[in-house]
Write a protein that holds these residues in place. Structure first.
Motif, mmCIF file in Angstrom:
data_model
loop_
_atom_site.group_PDB
_atom_site.id
_atom_site.type_symbol
_atom_site.label_atom_id
_atom_site.label_comp_id
_atom_site.label_asym_id
_atom_site.label_seq_id
_atom_site.Cartn_x
_atom_site.Cartn_y
_atom_site.Cartn_z
ATOM 1 N N GLU A 56 0.831 -1.205 0.000
ATOM 2 C CA GLU A 56 0.000 0.000 0.000
ATOM 3 C C GLU A 56 0.867 1.257 0.000
ATOM 4 O O GLU A 56 0.536 2.247 -0.678
ATOM 5 C CB GLU A 56 -0.928 -0.005 1.225
ATOM 6 C CG GLU A 56 -2.008 1.058 1.195
ATOM 7 C CD GLU A 56 -3.058 0.830 0.117
ATOM 8 O OE1 GLU A 56 -3.794 1.797 -0.192
ATOM 9 O OE2 GLU A 56 -3.155 -0.298 -0.405
ATOM 10 N N ASP A 88 3.862 1.508 -1.296
ATOM 11 C CA ASP A 88 4.416 1.607 -2.654
ATOM 12 C C ASP A 88 3.377 2.143 -3.630
ATOM 13 O O ASP A 88 3.682 2.917 -4.537
ATOM 14 C CB ASP A 88 4.914 0.239 -3.125
ATOM 15 C CG ASP A 88 6.234 -0.151 -2.493
ATOM 16 O OD1 ASP A 88 6.886 0.725 -1.893
ATOM 17 O OD2 ASP A 88 6.612 -1.335 -2.594
ATOM 18 N N TYR A 89 2.124 1.731 -3.451
ATOM 19 C CA TYR A 89 1.046 2.222 -4.314
ATOM 20 C C TYR A 89 0.852 3.729 -4.134
ATOM 21 O O TYR A 89 0.710 4.473 -5.111
ATOM 22 C CB TYR A 89 -0.252 1.483 -3.974
ATOM 23 C CG TYR A 89 -1.465 1.993 -4.712
ATOM 24 C CD1 TYR A 89 -1.633 1.750 -6.072
ATOM 25 C CD2 TYR A 89 -2.428 2.744 -4.037
ATOM 26 C CE1 TYR A 89 -2.750 2.228 -6.747
ATOM 27 C CE2 TYR A 89 -3.541 3.225 -4.709
ATOM 28 C CZ TYR A 89 -3.700 2.960 -6.059
ATOM 29 O OH TYR A 89 -4.787 3.442 -6.727
ATOM 30 N N GLY A 113 3.326 5.658 -5.879
ATOM 31 C CA GLY A 113 3.273 5.529 -7.328
ATOM 32 C C GLY A 113 4.233 4.505 -7.884
ATOM 33 O O GLY A 113 4.533 4.503 -9.080
ATOM 34 N N LYS A 114 4.695 3.574 -7.034
ATOM 35 C CA LYS A 114 5.675 2.580 -7.470
ATOM 36 C C LYS A 114 5.044 1.286 -7.953
ATOM 37 O O LYS A 114 5.735 0.399 -8.440
ATOM 38 C CB LYS A 114 6.652 2.273 -6.326
ATOM 39 C CG LYS A 114 7.549 3.452 -5.960
ATOM 40 C CD LYS A 114 8.544 3.054 -4.884
ATOM 41 C CE LYS A 114 9.501 4.189 -4.565
ATOM 42 N NZ LYS A 114 10.487 3.805 -3.532
ATOM 43 N N ARG A 115 3.729 1.143 -7.780
ATOM 44 C CA ARG A 115 3.048 -0.043 -8.283
ATOM 45 C C ARG A 115 1.612 0.316 -8.618
ATOM 46 O O ARG A 115 1.083 1.325 -8.153
ATOM 47 C CB ARG A 115 3.112 -1.197 -7.273
ATOM 48 C CG ARG A 115 2.587 -0.887 -5.895
ATOM 49 C CD ARG A 115 2.782 -2.051 -4.949
ATOM 50 N NE ARG A 115 1.949 -3.188 -5.323
ATOM 51 C CZ ARG A 115 2.144 -4.422 -4.875
ATOM 52 N NH1 ARG A 115 3.162 -4.684 -4.075
ATOM 53 N NH2 ARG A 115 1.347 -5.401 -5.230
ATOM 54 N N LYS A 116 0.956 -0.534 -9.420
ATOM 55 C CA LYS A 116 -0.370 -0.223 -9.932
ATOM 56 C C LYS A 116 -1.484 -0.613 -8.968
ATOM 57 O O LYS A 116 -2.601 -0.118 -9.078
ATOM 58 C CB LYS A 116 -0.584 -0.912 -11.275
ATOM 59 C CG LYS A 116 0.343 -0.393 -12.370
ATOM 60 C CD LYS A 116 0.066 -1.090 -13.690
ATOM 61 C CE LYS A 116 0.983 -0.554 -14.792
ATOM 62 N NZ LYS A 116 0.720 -1.226 -16.079
ATOM 63 N N ASP A 117 -1.200 -1.542 -8.055
ATOM 64 C CA ASP A 117 -2.224 -1.954 -7.098
ATOM 65 C C ASP A 117 -1.670 -1.858 -5.684
ATOM 66 O O ASP A 117 -0.468 -1.903 -5.467
ATOM 67 C CB ASP A 117 -2.709 -3.376 -7.385
ATOM 68 C CG ASP A 117 -1.562 -4.378 -7.398
ATOM 69 O OD1 ASP A 117 -0.407 -3.935 -7.506
ATOM 70 O OD2 ASP A 117 -1.826 -5.584 -7.290
#
Length: 285
Positions: free
Chosen positions: A255, A257-258, A261-265
């Protein structure tokens, strides 16, 4: 609680050793100034908590944590460092470090951090114990009542409301469902969450899928709120004290990382484990 201390400064090792044992925070089962030696001993001994220096000549602390976690993922880590750079903190968190101690060593800070991580380990152990109880058949109601009714249900519901408030979930519709399920489980002296959800849905004559959807949205809100605190300020007191109580490390990390902006989910939510965590928190708090 078993501790292992690794720092290239023997004086720091001795100071931390003395604090742990004199303050009654646990037992130091190993020390080292050599990270390669420490790696072998930690894997062999599997302590509950490892205090580890960030900057060491032979191997940096993050590399050591990463290697240990590959073999012993349940070991908890505290990073000792003079560095307060946010990128370093983020990298350390990524590999599995939950707590930090700053150099030069401060007695009050060390005691506070170690007390927090002891609570984390105890809570995780309690959760594990409850999950084992749930899986064991033919456990007598009398024994389960003795295990789960140490505090009155009203007092425990207040503790649960407090934690939900900390997580910013009290305004969510699914939070009312969570509280009702927890209260019913406390009154019936059982922690069988799946059964509790089914009974609750039956009493309300609602589709279980709809109820779970509301609860999942509320839990996701709590996950997002606590992860956002960590992204904004990893040393945030609320984040440090509560991020591990009802969410697992992987979900919090995903969460965060999300949000960055480092992952899409983002992180995944687990309704059963979340409610189990609330019930355990209300008992051990």
């Amino acid at each position: 609680m078993k501790y292992y201390i690794v720092d290239d400064s023997l004086s720091v090792v001795k100071i931390l050793n003395r604090i742990v044992e004199e303050q009654g925070l646990g037992e130091v089962t190993g020390i080292s100034t050599d990270p390669e030696k420490a790696l072998k001993e930690i894997i062999l001994e599997e302590p509950d908590i490892v205090l580890i220096d960030y900057l060491m000549p032979q191997m940096d602390g993050i590399s050591l944590v990463r290697q240990i976690r590959e073999v012993k993922p349940k070991v908890n880590f505290i990073m000792i460092s003079q560095v307060s750079d946010k990128e370093m903190v983020a990298e350390a968190y990524q590999v599995g470090v939950h707590f930090f101690i700053n150099k030069p060593i401060n007695l009050i800070e060390v005691i506070s951090v170690l007390q927090h991580i002891n609570e984390k380990v105890n809570l995780e152990n309690a959760l594990g114990g409850i999950r084992e109880i749930i899986q064991v058949k033919n456990v007598s109601e009398k024994k389960r009542s003795a295990d789960t009714n140490k505090k009155g249900s009203g007092s425990r519901v207040k503790e649960i409301k407090y934690l939900l408030g900390i997580l910013g979930m009290l305004g969510e519709s699914g939070t009312a469902d969570i509280l009702a399920i927890c209260e019913e489980r406390l009154q019936s002296h059982t922690t069988n969450v799946k059964e509790g959800i089914a009974l609750y849905c039956g009493k309300k004559a609602e589709d279980p899928k709809m109820v779970k959807q509301r609860i999942r949205r509320a839990v996701k809100r709590g996950l997002t709120n606590i992860a956002a605190m960590g992204v904004e300020d990893y040393y945030n007191e609320i984040f440090q004290n509560y991020h591990y109580v009802v969410f697992d490390f992987e979900s919090i990390r995903a969460e965060m990382d999300y949000i960055r902006g480092k992952r899409k989910d983002g992180g995944k939510t687990n309704i059963d484990k979340f409610i189990e965590g609330l019930l355990v928190f209300s008992e051990v708090k």
